[in-house]
Design a protein around this motif. Structure first.
Motif, mmCIF file in Angstrom:
data_model
loop_
_atom_site.group_PDB
_atom_site.id
_atom_site.type_symbol
_atom_site.label_atom_id
_atom_site.label_comp_id
_atom_site.label_asym_id
_atom_site.label_seq_id
_atom_site.Cartn_x
_atom_site.Cartn_y
_atom_site.Cartn_z
ATOM 1 N N LYS A 26 0.859 -1.188 0.000
ATOM 2 C CA LYS A 26 0.000 0.000 0.000
ATOM 3 C C LYS A 26 0.890 1.231 0.000
ATOM 4 N N GLY A 27 0.675 2.107 -0.956
ATOM 5 C CA GLY A 27 1.458 3.327 -1.029
ATOM 6 C C GLY A 27 0.708 4.509 -0.457
ATOM 7 N N THR A 28 1.449 5.389 0.204
ATOM 8 C CA THR A 28 0.895 6.642 0.693
ATOM 9 C C THR A 28 1.376 7.752 -0.221
ATOM 10 N N ILE A 29 0.429 8.514 -0.750
ATOM 11 C CA ILE A 29 0.764 9.610 -1.653
ATOM 12 C C ILE A 29 0.463 10.922 -0.937
ATOM 13 N N GLU A 30 1.440 11.811 -0.949
ATOM 14 C CA GLU A 30 1.299 13.122 -0.332
ATOM 15 C C GLU A 30 1.795 14.186 -1.306
ATOM 16 N N ALA A 31 1.522 15.434 -0.984
ATOM 17 C CA ALA A 31 1.982 16.546 -1.821
ATOM 18 C C ALA A 31 2.715 17.556 -0.953
ATOM 19 N N VAL A 35 3.327 18.912 -5.089
ATOM 20 C CA VAL A 35 3.549 17.939 -6.157
ATOM 21 C C VAL A 35 3.322 16.559 -5.548
ATOM 22 N N LEU A 36 2.438 15.780 -6.153
ATOM 23 C CA LEU A 36 2.154 14.449 -5.622
ATOM 24 C C LEU A 36 3.381 13.557 -5.713
ATOM 25 N N LYS A 37 3.624 12.818 -4.629
ATOM 26 C CA LYS A 37 4.696 11.823 -4.653
ATOM 27 C C LYS A 37 4.399 10.735 -3.638
ATOM 28 N N ILE A 38 4.912 9.560 -3.908
ATOM 29 C CA ILE A 38 4.776 8.448 -2.970
ATOM 30 C C ILE A 38 5.786 8.683 -1.855
ATOM 31 N N THR A 39 5.300 8.735 -0.614
ATOM 32 C CA THR A 39 6.193 9.003 0.508
ATOM 33 C C THR A 39 6.407 7.786 1.401
ATOM 34 N N ARG A 40 5.515 6.788 1.294
ATOM 35 C CA ARG A 40 5.631 5.611 2.163
ATOM 36 C C ARG A 40 5.027 4.417 1.443
ATOM 37 N N ILE A 41 5.655 3.259 1.634
ATOM 38 C CA ILE A 41 5.113 2.002 1.127
ATOM 39 C C ILE A 41 5.043 1.030 2.296
ATOM 40 N N ASP A 42 3.825 0.573 2.581
ATOM 41 C CA ASP A 42 3.596 -0.429 3.620
ATOM 42 C C ASP A 42 3.549 -1.798 2.948
ATOM 43 N N CYS A 77 14.136 8.375 -0.342
ATOM 44 C CA CYS A 77 13.032 9.068 -1.017
ATOM 45 C C CYS A 77 11.675 8.579 -0.532
ATOM 46 N N VAL A 78 11.595 7.290 -0.237
ATOM 47 C CA VAL A 78 10.349 6.660 0.175
ATOM 48 C C VAL A 78 10.611 5.876 1.451
ATOM 49 N N GLU A 79 9.740 6.037 2.427
ATOM 50 C CA GLU A 79 9.847 5.279 3.677
ATOM 51 C C GLU A 79 9.180 3.919 3.479
ATOM 52 N N PHE A 80 9.846 2.868 3.903
ATOM 53 C CA PHE A 80 9.274 1.521 3.833
ATOM 54 C C PHE A 80 8.918 1.044 5.231
ATOM 55 N N HIS A 81 7.800 0.352 5.331
ATOM 56 C CA HIS A 81 7.399 -0.284 6.584
ATOM 57 C C HIS A 81 7.047 -1.726 6.249
ATOM 58 N N HIS A 82 7.746 -2.669 6.884
ATOM 59 C CA HIS A 82 7.539 -4.093 6.613
ATOM 60 C C HIS A 82 6.925 -4.761 7.832
#
Length: 91
Positions: A26-31, A35-42, A77-82
């Motif tokens: 699941k990706g979290t998109i923020e601005a 500018v929209l960007k993916i900031t986190r991927i769970d 660039c992107v925070e990962f949570h596993h």
């Protein structure tokens, strides 16, 4: 990501093919700068392992990210949570 993880599991004699390893992302998109960007991927992994292999599976899960080309490319660039669910089964 599951390719790197399945390789780490297979190296520890834990089967990861045929449905033993599945994952949900699941990706979290923020601005942050309008500018929209993916900031986190769970990432949630579902793993079915032979009984007695939990410690080896957890070790693989805790360390695979450092060899994952996707995670290393996006690092900083992107925070990962596993997280994971492990189910042990009789051989």
């Amino acid at each position: 990501m599951t390719g790197t993880l399945s390789g780490a599991l297979e190296a520890r004699n834990i089967p990861a093919k045929g449905g033993q390893l599945t994952a949900e992302f699941k990706g979290t998109i923020e601005a942050p700068d309008k500018v929209l960007k993916i900031t986190r991927i769970d990432c949630h992994y579902h793993l079915t392992i032979p009984k007695g292999k939990r410690e080896a599976a957890e070790r693989a899960l805790n360390t695979f990210e450092r060899n994952c080309p996707v995670a290393q490319t996006l690092k900083g660039c992107v925070e990962f949570h596993h997280e994971w669910t492990i189910q042990e089964q009789e051989s």
